[in-house]
Structure formats: C-alpha cells, structure tokens
Scaffold this motif. Structure first.
Motif, PDB file in Angstrom:
ATOM      1  N   ALA A   1       0.854  -1.197   0.000  1.00 25.74           N
ATOM      2  CA  ALA A   1       0.000   0.000   0.000  1.00 25.74           C
ATOM      3  C   ALA A   1       0.884   1.239   0.000  1.00 25.74           C
ATOM      4  CB  ALA A   1      -0.910   0.009   1.218  1.00 25.74           C
ATOM      5  N   ALA A   2       0.364   2.326  -0.511  1.00 27.72           N
ATOM      6  CA  ALA A   2       1.099   3.591  -0.496  1.00 27.72           C
ATOM      7  C   ALA A   2       0.623   4.392   0.704  1.00 27.72           C
ATOM      8  CB  ALA A   2       0.842   4.349  -1.794  1.00 27.72           C
ATOM      9  N   PRO A   3       1.424   5.076   1.422  1.00 28.87           N
ATOM     10  CA  PRO A   3       2.857   5.255   1.196  1.00 28.87           C
ATOM     11  C   PRO A   3       3.719   4.136   1.799  1.00 28.87           C
ATOM     12  CG  PRO A   3       2.188   6.612   3.027  1.00 28.87           C
ATOM     13  CD  PRO A   3       0.942   5.923   2.522  1.00 28.87           C
ATOM     14  N   SER A   4       3.138   3.250   2.605  1.00 33.84           N
ATOM     15  CA  SER A   4       3.938   2.163   3.166  1.00 33.84           C
ATOM     16  C   SER A   4       3.073   0.909   3.310  1.00 33.84           C
ATOM     17  CB  SER A   4       4.524   2.568   4.524  1.00 33.84           C
ATOM     18  OG  SER A   4       3.498   2.838   5.438  1.00 33.84           O
ATOM     19  N   PRO A   5       3.704  -0.265   3.313  1.00 37.83           N
ATOM     20  CA  PRO A   5       2.954  -1.518   3.429  1.00 37.83           C
ATOM     21  C   PRO A   5       2.208  -1.620   4.767  1.00 37.83           C
ATOM     22  CG  PRO A   5       5.258  -1.918   2.879  1.00 37.83           C
ATOM     23  CD  PRO A   5       5.137  -0.481   3.195  1.00 37.83           C
ATOM     24  N   ILE A   6       1.120  -2.381   4.760  1.00 42.78           N
ATOM     25  CA  ILE A   6       0.317  -2.583   5.963  1.00 42.78           C
ATOM     26  C   ILE A   6       0.551  -4.012   6.469  1.00 42.78           C
ATOM     27  CG2 ILE A   6      -2.030  -2.675   6.885  1.00 42.78           C
ATOM     28  CD1 ILE A   6      -2.813  -0.830   4.485  1.00 42.78           C
ATOM     29  N   PRO A   7       1.049  -4.165   7.697  1.00 38.72           N
ATOM     30  CA  PRO A   7       1.258  -5.511   8.230  1.00 38.72           C
ATOM     31  C   PRO A   7      -0.062  -6.287   8.288  1.00 38.72           C
ATOM     32  CG  PRO A   7       2.362  -3.885   9.594  1.00 38.72           C
ATOM     33  CD  PRO A   7       1.494  -3.131   8.628  1.00 38.72           C
ATOM     34  N   SER A   8      -0.027  -7.536   7.831  1.00 39.95           N
ATOM     35  CA  SER A   8      -1.216  -8.395   7.852  1.00 39.95           C
ATOM     36  C   SER A   8      -0.772  -9.839   8.095  1.00 39.95           C
ATOM     37  CB  SER A   8      -1.980  -8.287   6.526  1.00 39.95           C
ATOM     38  OG  SER A   8      -3.131  -9.098   6.565  1.00 39.95           O
ATOM     39  N   PRO A   9      -0.154 -10.102   9.245  1.00 39.18           N
ATOM     40  CA  PRO A   9       0.378 -11.439   9.489  1.00 39.18           C
ATOM     41  C   PRO A   9      -0.720 -12.485   9.698  1.00 39.18           C
ATOM     42  CG  PRO A   9       0.515 -10.122  11.472  1.00 39.18           C
ATOM     43  CD  PRO A   9       0.055  -9.208  10.373  1.00 39.18           C
ATOM     44  N   CYS A  10      -0.411 -13.720   9.323  1.00 45.16           N
ATOM     45  CA  CYS A  10      -1.292 -14.843   9.642  1.00 45.16           C
ATOM     46  C   CYS A  10      -1.211 -15.054  11.151  1.00 45.16           C
ATOM     47  CB  CYS A  10      -0.807 -16.107   8.934  1.00 45.16           C
ATOM     48  SG  CYS A  10      -0.778 -15.989   7.136  1.00 45.16           S
ATOM     49  N   ILE A  11      -2.366 -15.335  11.798  1.00 45.74           N
ATOM     50  CA  ILE A  11      -2.348 -15.520  13.251  1.00 45.74           C
ATOM     51  C   ILE A  11      -2.923 -16.856  13.713  1.00 45.74           C
ATOM     52  CG2 ILE A  11      -2.376 -13.045  13.753  1.00 45.74           C
ATOM     53  CD1 ILE A  11      -5.403 -13.495  14.509  1.00 45.74           C
ATOM     54  N   LYS A  12      -3.703 -17.527  12.830  1.00 44.90           N
ATOM     55  CA  LYS A  12      -4.279 -18.812  13.230  1.00 44.90           C
ATOM     56  C   LYS A  12      -4.573 -19.659  11.997  1.00 44.90           C
ATOM     57  CE  LYS A  12      -9.139 -17.416  13.247  1.00 44.90           C
ATOM     58  NZ  LYS A  12     -10.370 -17.349  14.017  1.00 44.90           N
ATOM     59  N   VAL A  13      -4.794 -20.963  12.247  1.00 40.74           N
ATOM     60  CA  VAL A  13      -5.202 -21.872  11.176  1.00 40.74           C
ATOM     61  C   VAL A  13      -6.658 -22.253  11.401  1.00 40.74           C
ATOM     62  CG1 VAL A  13      -4.811 -24.095  10.067  1.00 40.74           C
ATOM     63  CG2 VAL A  13      -2.862 -22.798  10.957  1.00 40.74           C
ATOM     64  N   GLN A  14      -7.436 -22.140  10.356  1.00 43.04           N
ATOM     65  CA  GLN A  14      -8.832 -22.580  10.378  1.00 43.04           C
ATOM     66  C   GLN A  14      -8.915 -23.814   9.483  1.00 43.04           C
ATOM     67  OE1 GLN A  14     -11.743 -19.539   9.568  1.00 43.04           O
ATOM     68  NE2 GLN A  14     -13.113 -21.028   8.623  1.00 43.04           N
ATOM     69  N   TRP A  15      -9.186 -24.963  10.086  1.00 45.83           N
ATOM     70  CA  TRP A  15      -9.241 -26.224   9.335  1.00 45.83           C
ATOM     71  C   TRP A  15     -10.585 -26.340   8.635  1.00 45.83           C
ATOM     72  CZ3 TRP A  15      -4.795 -28.536   8.563  1.00 45.83           C
ATOM     73  CH2 TRP A  15      -3.759 -28.261   9.451  1.00 45.83           C
ATOM     74  N   VAL A  16     -10.563 -26.518   7.311  1.00 48.07           N
ATOM     75  CA  VAL A  16     -11.797 -26.592   6.531  1.00 48.07           C
ATOM     76  C   VAL A  16     -12.056 -27.979   5.962  1.00 48.07           C
ATOM     77  CG1 VAL A  16     -11.848 -24.138   5.981  1.00 48.07           C
ATOM     78  CG2 VAL A  16     -10.620 -25.705   4.473  1.00 48.07           C
ATOM     79  N   LEU A  17     -11.036 -28.845   5.929  1.00 47.06           N
ATOM     80  CA  LEU A  17     -11.219 -30.196   5.416  1.00 47.06           C
ATOM     81  C   LEU A  17     -10.409 -31.173   6.269  1.00 47.06           C
ATOM     82  CD1 LEU A  17     -12.600 -31.878   3.249  1.00 47.06           C
ATOM     83  CD2 LEU A  17     -10.630 -31.497   1.790  1.00 47.06           C
ATOM     84  N   PRO A  18     -11.032 -31.726   7.317  1.00 49.69           N
ATOM     85  CA  PRO A  18     -10.348 -32.695   8.177  1.00 49.69           C
ATOM     86  C   PRO A  18     -10.485 -34.107   7.602  1.00 49.69           C
ATOM     87  CG  PRO A  18     -12.508 -32.268   9.064  1.00 49.69           C
ATOM     88  CD  PRO A  18     -12.362 -31.399   7.831  1.00 49.69           C
TER      89      PRO A  18
END
Length: 115
Positions: free
Chosen positions: A55-72
C-alpha cells in the motif's frame, strides 16, 4: 483426505514462513513420543508471519495468526471429532479474518495415518 496424522509435534508453517504451534485438548490418543493427535477443534496459532499488504505510502502488516481447518479427516476420529492429517486443508487467517493461503505441513510423525 489421507496421510500421516498430525500431532502437537508436527512441523507446520504459513505460506509466508510463520511458525504454526498446535495445542490439543485430546488426552486419549497419542502418536509416538507422547504427542497428542490433532483434531479439527484444536487450536493452531501462527507466530512470526512477515506478510504485508502493499500500500502507499507504506505496506500494511497483515500477518497470519491462526489456522482454520476446513477439510479434516472424515473416517478417523478421536472421541467423535475428525482428526487432522497431511491431506487435511487448513487456511491461514489474518487478524481481520482474511484467508491468506493454505497451511504447509513440513514434517510429522511416521506411525499413524488416516484414509
């Protein structure tokens, strides 16, 4: 889905290199070295994800924080709850609940597997 069962000692990461740590409420089924077999209801958190949204003017942090299991696993359960294996599909989710890619399983136990 099929493959070797995931445990609390399985090595997983998000697509950006963050580390997945799993904690299980399973106290009955263990696969080698005292590692609990993971189920779809267990908590998998992610730390160290460096992902940023350009993003301008600087990147926006968007780290992964959890796993959501959709196909067990559908045919292997622990106390009626589906287990997780190498073939299971988990989405890495940001703090804003946005899916950012599939979890990557890099290593797990060799003993138990699902079908």
């Amino acid at each position: 889905m099929a493959g070797r069962l995931l445990t609390t000692q399985s090595v997983m990461q998000c697509p950006h290199g963050g580390t997945v740590t799993a904690s299980s409420s399973n106290t009955k089924v263990f696969a080698g070295a005292g590692a609990a077999v993971l189920t779809v209801n267990d908590i998998c958190t992610i730390t160290g994800c460096p992902f940023q949204i350009p993003a301008a003017p600087s990147p926006i942090p968007s780290p992964c924080i959890k796993v959501q299991w959709v196909l067990p696993d559908f045919f292997v359960t622990v106390n009626g709850t589906p287990t997780l294996s190498e073939g299971s599909v988990g989405l890495c989710i940001s703090a804003l609940q946005v899916p950012q890619g599939n979890v990557i399983v890099t290593n797990t136990q060799e003993k138990g597997s699902s079908r």
